[in-house]
Design a protein around this motif. Structure first.
Motif, short mmCIF file in Angstrom:
data_model
loop_
_atom_site.label_atom_id
_atom_site.label_comp_id
_atom_site.label_asym_id
_atom_site.label_seq_id
_atom_site.Cartn_x
_atom_site.Cartn_y
_atom_site.Cartn_z
N THR A 149 0.20 8.77 9.82
CA THR A 149 0.22 8.23 8.46
C THR A 149 -1.20 8.01 7.98
OG1 THR A 149 2.31 7.09 8.93
CG2 THR A 149 1.07 6.34 6.99
N LYS A 150 -1.45 8.34 6.74
CA LYS A 150 -2.72 8.04 6.08
C LYS A 150 -2.41 7.14 4.89
CE LYS A 150 -7.14 8.60 5.73
NZ LYS A 150 -7.92 7.94 6.78
N TRP A 151 -3.04 5.97 4.85
CA TRP A 151 -2.86 5.04 3.75
C TRP A 151 -3.98 5.24 2.74
CZ3 TRP A 151 1.72 2.95 3.66
CH2 TRP A 151 2.39 2.71 4.87
N LYS A 206 0.84 -1.20 0.00
CA LYS A 206 0.00 0.00 0.00
C LYS A 206 0.87 1.25 0.00
CE LYS A 206 -0.67 -0.60 4.95
NZ LYS A 206 -1.61 -0.81 6.03
N ALA A 207 0.25 2.34 -0.40
CA ALA A 207 0.96 3.62 -0.48
C ALA A 207 0.25 4.61 0.43
CB ALA A 207 0.97 4.13 -1.91
N GLY A 208 1.02 5.54 0.96
CA GLY A 208 0.43 6.53 1.84
C GLY A 208 1.29 7.76 1.97
N ILE A 209 0.91 8.57 2.93
CA ILE A 209 1.62 9.81 3.21
C ILE A 209 1.85 9.88 4.73
CG2 ILE A 209 -0.46 11.23 3.43
CD1 ILE A 209 1.03 13.42 1.84
N GLU A 222 -8.28 9.92 15.05
CA GLU A 222 -9.45 9.39 14.34
C GLU A 222 -9.38 9.65 12.84
OE1 GLU A 222 -12.71 11.21 16.44
OE2 GLU A 222 -12.54 9.80 18.11
N LEU A 223 -8.76 10.73 12.42
CA LEU A 223 -8.69 11.07 11.00
C LEU A 223 -7.60 10.30 10.25
CD1 LEU A 223 -9.07 14.96 11.25
CD2 LEU A 223 -10.76 13.34 10.35
N MET A 224 -6.54 9.94 10.95
CA MET A 224 -5.40 9.28 10.31
C MET A 224 -5.41 7.79 10.66
SD MET A 224 -4.06 11.82 8.67
CE MET A 224 -2.34 11.56 8.26
N ASP A 225 -4.62 7.00 9.93
CA ASP A 225 -4.59 5.55 10.14
C ASP A 225 -3.58 5.13 11.20
OD1 ASP A 225 -6.55 5.11 8.13
OD2 ASP A 225 -5.00 5.34 6.60
N GLU A 226 -2.49 5.86 11.30
CA GLU A 226 -1.46 5.56 12.30
C GLU A 226 -1.11 6.85 13.03
OE1 GLU A 226 1.87 3.65 10.40
OE2 GLU A 226 0.60 2.09 9.54
N PHE A 227 -0.82 6.71 14.32
CA PHE A 227 -0.54 7.87 15.17
C PHE A 227 0.46 7.46 16.23
CE2 PHE A 227 -1.22 10.18 19.12
CZ PHE A 227 -1.37 11.49 18.71
N SER A 228 1.53 8.24 16.37
CA SER A 228 2.44 8.03 17.50
C SER A 228 2.93 9.38 17.98
CB SER A 228 3.62 7.13 17.12
OG SER A 228 4.48 7.79 16.22
#
Length: 139
Positions: free
Chosen positions: A127-129, A67-70, A107-113
Motif C-alpha cells: 500500500t502507498k498512502w 488518509k487515502a491510498g492505493i 522501501e518504496l511502499m508504505d505497507e508490505f505483507s
C-alpha cells in the motif's frame, strides 16, 4: 476504483505498468509516488513471470485513518516460496542480493505483507498512502 490484470508473460508487465501509472495519476499521486508505485508493481509482476506460471495483479483505492491510498495485490499460482522466512531475512541484509527486489518494494511502499503457501503460490500486498508531495499543486 478496482482493476485486475492477469500476468503470464513479460510483455504483460509493460501494459500493467502503464495502467497502474495512469490509475495512480488519476488517484492524485505525485509523479515521484507514481514512479514508486509503478516500480513496485513492476518488480512484483516480474517475480510472477520468473518464479511462477501465472498470476494476477489487483489495484484498488483504499481509505484509512483519514488518509487515502492505493493497494496493489500480486498473487501468483506457482509453487510458492519454499523458505519465505529465509528470503525475508536475506532481503533485510544490506549485503545480500537475494531478495533484493522485495527489499526495494518494501522501501518504496508504505505497507508490505507477503504470504506463501507451499504448492499454491505467493500473495503480496503493498500500500502507498498519499503524502505531502501528493497535495502540492503541479506546476
Amino acid at each position: 476504483m478496482e482493476k485486475s490484470f492477469p500476468i503470464k508473460y513479460e510483455w504483460d508487465i509493460v501494459a500493467i505498468r502503464k495502467s497502474v501509472r495512469e490509475l495512480a495519476r488519476e488517484h492524485g499521486f505525485s509523479e515521484l509516488n507514481q514512479a514508486r508505485i509503478v516500480q513496485s508493481v513492476s518488480e512484483l509482476a516480474s517475480n510472477v513471470v520468473h518464479h511462477a506460471v501465472e498470476g494476477m495483479v489487483q489495484v484498488e483505492s483504499v481509505q484509512g485513518e483519514g488518509k487515502a491510498g492505493i493497494r496493489i495485490i500480486v498473487q501468483d499460482f506457482g509453487p510458492g516460496i519454499e523458505d519465505l522466512d529465509q528470503i525475508i531475512r536475506l532481503s533485510e541484509s544490506p549485503t545480500s542480493m537475494e531478495g533484493y527486489g522485495l527489499k526495494q518494494v518494501r522501501e518504496l511502499m508504505d505497507e508490505f505483507s507477503i504470504r506463501a503457501v507451499d504448492g499454491k503460490g505467493t500473495y503480496v500486498s503493498v500500500t502507498k498512502w498519499k503524502d505531502e508531495s501528493d497535495l502540492r499543486p503541479s506546476d
